[in-house]
Design a protein around this motif. Structure first.
Motif, PDB file in Angstrom:
ATOM      1  N   GLN A   1      -2.339  -0.010   1.652  1.00  0.00           N
ATOM      2  CA  GLN A   1      -1.320   0.161   2.677  1.00  0.00           C
ATOM      3  C   GLN A   1      -1.881  -0.045   4.075  1.00  0.00           C
ATOM      4  OE1 GLN A   1       2.002   0.551   2.136  1.00  0.00           O
ATOM      5  NE2 GLN A   1       1.463   0.192  -0.011  1.00  0.00           N
TER       6      GLN A   1
ATOM      7  N   LEU B   1      -2.139  -3.704   4.495  1.00  0.00           N
ATOM      8  CA  LEU B   1      -0.789  -4.245   4.620  1.00  0.00           C
ATOM      9  C   LEU B   1      -0.270  -4.059   6.036  1.00  0.00           C
ATOM     10  CD1 LEU B   1       1.799  -5.448   3.438  1.00  0.00           C
ATOM     11  CD2 LEU B   1       2.449  -3.134   2.702  1.00  0.00           C
TER      12      LEU B   1
ATOM     13  N   GLN C   1      -0.180 -10.561   3.466  1.00  0.00           N
ATOM     14  CA  GLN C   1       0.844  -9.531   3.255  1.00  0.00           C
ATOM     15  C   GLN C   1       1.338  -9.523   1.822  1.00  0.00           C
ATOM     16  OE1 GLN C   1       4.376 -10.189   5.577  1.00  0.00           O
ATOM     17  NE2 GLN C   1       5.595  -8.768   4.343  1.00  0.00           N
TER      18      GLN C   1
ATOM     19  N   ASP D   1       0.910  -6.235  -0.441  1.00  0.00           N
ATOM     20  CA  ASP D   1       2.166  -5.556  -0.757  1.00  0.00           C
ATOM     21  C   ASP D   1       2.175  -5.135  -2.226  1.00  0.00           C
ATOM     22  OD1 ASP D   1       4.646  -4.495  -0.483  1.00  0.00           O
ATOM     23  OD2 ASP D   1       5.724  -6.406  -0.470  1.00  0.00           O
TER      24      ASP D   1
END
Length: 584
Positions: free
Chosen positions: A385, A388, A373, A377
């Motif tokens: 994204q 993520l 993550q 990020d």
């Protein structure tokens, strides 16, 4: 020192002829020096004799610097070298042109089911098993026509095999000499200095043998594959007459001998192709290179820095300061590939994002979803994204995961994997069980697998039955994360460790949760356990513009005829009419 001079080699020795200009440069400089002093351009001639300062003439040091700079430039251009480096040698395989007889005799049935079908099967074997090299396909009857020019894509040539037949030829006949002439022309147009020609027929005449000798004289080898049997069989000619077609091997052997090639009768296996030597392309003598593949390395660039230092004296003022500045900044201008690989100030933003994607994928593979993550990020792209969201979902942060999926879909509305994973996470969020004492946060029961490689619309399969796992898993160097088997909490990822006594109960709860989520996904029209989105689901997610474009493309594709035989027939007919107009 003597050893260095002995090992010296000039890559471009002819550049040393430029040193003959040194006397000319010196003479021109001396003529300009004798012509006058530097004051002649600023003082009138009648006032020069009243000058109180003497000299002003050009110094001899300028000539020395000029001659030295010219010598360094010529030596650098000559390419001095003291060592050899490995150099891969290229050997171009000989191209092959296949000329197939499509006269009415090819319909004879002495080779069951027919000569034509046997020839098609043999060509398919040749195109499938040939190891490299370009291949072209000609067909001939009364004249020769090109089906496919020389190409390394043998699969493209194989597309036309089922359409080959006497019905695509404008006129019936058996002019093998025209096929050989057309094959030679194809090879010459490709720039090949050597090549092979394979003639597939059942007979030949004197004109064909003469054409084979001409092809051999131009550096091309002509081989023959006999099509048929000596007993022969009946066939119907183009004018409707019944005739007998036999394999005439003697003229074919003579033609192959005149062409410098080999003759073989068609066989049921690939023994005939091996005998002809067309499965393994050779290398022409003009293209063959022997040796260890060593080449002299040009070291002339080392003479450029001193040449630039000498050029600074042409500016006269502050030349020493400029020389020092150049010596200081020159090492900084040299490339540093090792530092570039590690990431430096010259690294582009997309390179840094790709490096972070790779690091995040590596962490995801090991189950360290928190580290994944942190890497994903801040990567403001659809892939970043999307990954993520996968990492967040694996940690049970469903709301944040859905927000990440929404950002990915905003940038790439057609990303089917993100649509499927968002639905899976949303269903898991609605049915998230209450936390237990051993697992206060709750396991991520419906966590999707990371794996977006930038190619939307592909979905992978789940690690466990009944559980969707959209997203095609890929390689970490492409910024992709592999699928894993969700359903149980991961240690060290913010999940509580299950008590061994409750392992069976936990497994049963996980199975029940997966079954409930599968039912929810089916009710919502999302992909099932195979993770594949149906055509209706993809169409439902389309925008009006995408739907209109898809319908236009489908309508256009329906109007395109899918009949290679008709294409070849029309192509050959137009070529035949053009040749008639040209008097051929």
């Amino acid at each position: 020192m003597s050893a260095a001079w002995t090992a010296l080699h000039l890559v471009r020795p002819h550049a040393l002829w430029a040193l003959l200009a040194l006397p000319l440069i010196a003479a021109l400089w001396y003529w300009r020096r004798r012509r006058g002093t530097a004051w002649q351009g600023a003082v009138d001639a009648h006032l020069l004799r009243h000058l109180l300062v003497a000299g002003g003439q050009r110094a001899w040091g300028g000539l020395v610097l000029l001659l030295l700079g010219w010598t360094l430039a010529v030596l650098a251009l000559a390419g001095p070298s003291w060592r050899q480096v490995a150099q891969p040698l290229w050997q171009s395989p000989s191209p092959l042109v296949v000329a197939l007889d499509l006269s009415s005799r090819v319909t004879a049935t002495d080779l069951p089911p027919s000569r034509l079908l046997q020839a098609r099967a043999k060509l398919a074997t040749l195109l499938r098993e040939r190891q490299g090299g370009e291949v072209a396909l000609l067909v001939y009857a009364d004249d020769a026509y090109t089906v496919a020019p020389l190409t390394a894509d043998t699969a493209n040539v194989a597309l036309y095999l089922d359409a080959l037949g006497p019905d695509v030829m404008p006129r019936d006949g058996q002019r093998a000499e025209r096929a050989l002439d057309a094959a030679v022309l194809l090879l010459q147009q490709s720039g090949a200095r050597g090549g092979d020609i394979l003639l597939i027929t059942d007979r030949a005449d004197a004109a064909a043998s003469s054409a084979a000798r001409a092809a051999r004289g131009q550096g091309f080898k002509v081989s023959v594959l006999g099509l048929g049997t000596p007993a022969g069989a009946a066939f119907r000619s183009g004018d409707g007459q019944i005739d007998q077609a036999r394999l005439e091997e003697a003229p074919l052997r003579a033609l192959a001998s005149d062409g410098g090639g080999t003759y073989a009768r068609i066989a049921s296996d690939d023994a005939d192709l091996k005998q002809l030597g067309v499965l393994t392309p050779g290398v022409s003598q003009d293209d063959r290179q022997d040796g260890n593949g060593l080449a002299w390395r040009d070291e002339g660039f080392w003479l450029l820095p001193p040449l630039m230092l000498l050029a600074l004296w042409a500016f006269r003022r502050r030349s020493m300061a400029m020389a020092l500045l150049l010596c200081t900044t020159l090492p900084l201008a040299l490339p540093a590939p090792a530092q570039a690989a590690e990431g430096g100030w010259w690294q582009r933003a997309d390179q840094a994002d790709q490096q972070r994607l790779a690091a995040g994928v590596a962490a995801y593979r090991t189950g360290d979803f928190k580290a994944a993550q942190q890497q994903f990020d801040g990567i403001d792209s659809a892939i970043g994204q999307y990954n993520l969201g996968n990492a967040l979902a694996r940690q049970g942060q469903y709301d944040a995961a859905i927000a990440a999926y929404d950002k990915a879909l905003k940038q790439a509305p057609g990303m089917a994997d993100a649509v499927a994973n968002r639905a899976a996470v949303d269903a898991a969020r609605k049915r998230k069980p209450p936390p237990s004492p051993q697992d206060p946060q709750g396991p991520p029961q419906a966590s999707p697998s990371a794996g977006q490689d930038g190619k939307s619309g592909q979905s992978g399969q789940s690690g466990q039955p009944g559980q969707p796992s959209p997203g095609q898993a890929g390689k970490p160097e492409n910024g992709q994360a592999p699928p894993s088997s969700p359903g149980k909490p991961e240690q060290g990822q913010g999940q509580g460790q299950a008590n061994p006594a409750d392992a069976a109960a936990q497994a049963q709860a996980d199975a029940a949760q997966r079954q409930q989520m599968q039912q929810a996904l089916q009710r919502q029209g999302q992909p099932g356990k195979d993770g594949q989105a149906t055509a209706a689901q993809r169409q439902a997610a389309e925008t009006p513009q995408q739907r209109e474009q898809r319908q236009a493309v489908e309508a256009w594709m329906r109007r395109v005829p899918d009949d290679p035989g008709s294409l070849l027939r029309a192509k050959f007919q137009l070529e035949n009419e053009r040749r008639k107009r040209e008097g051929r």
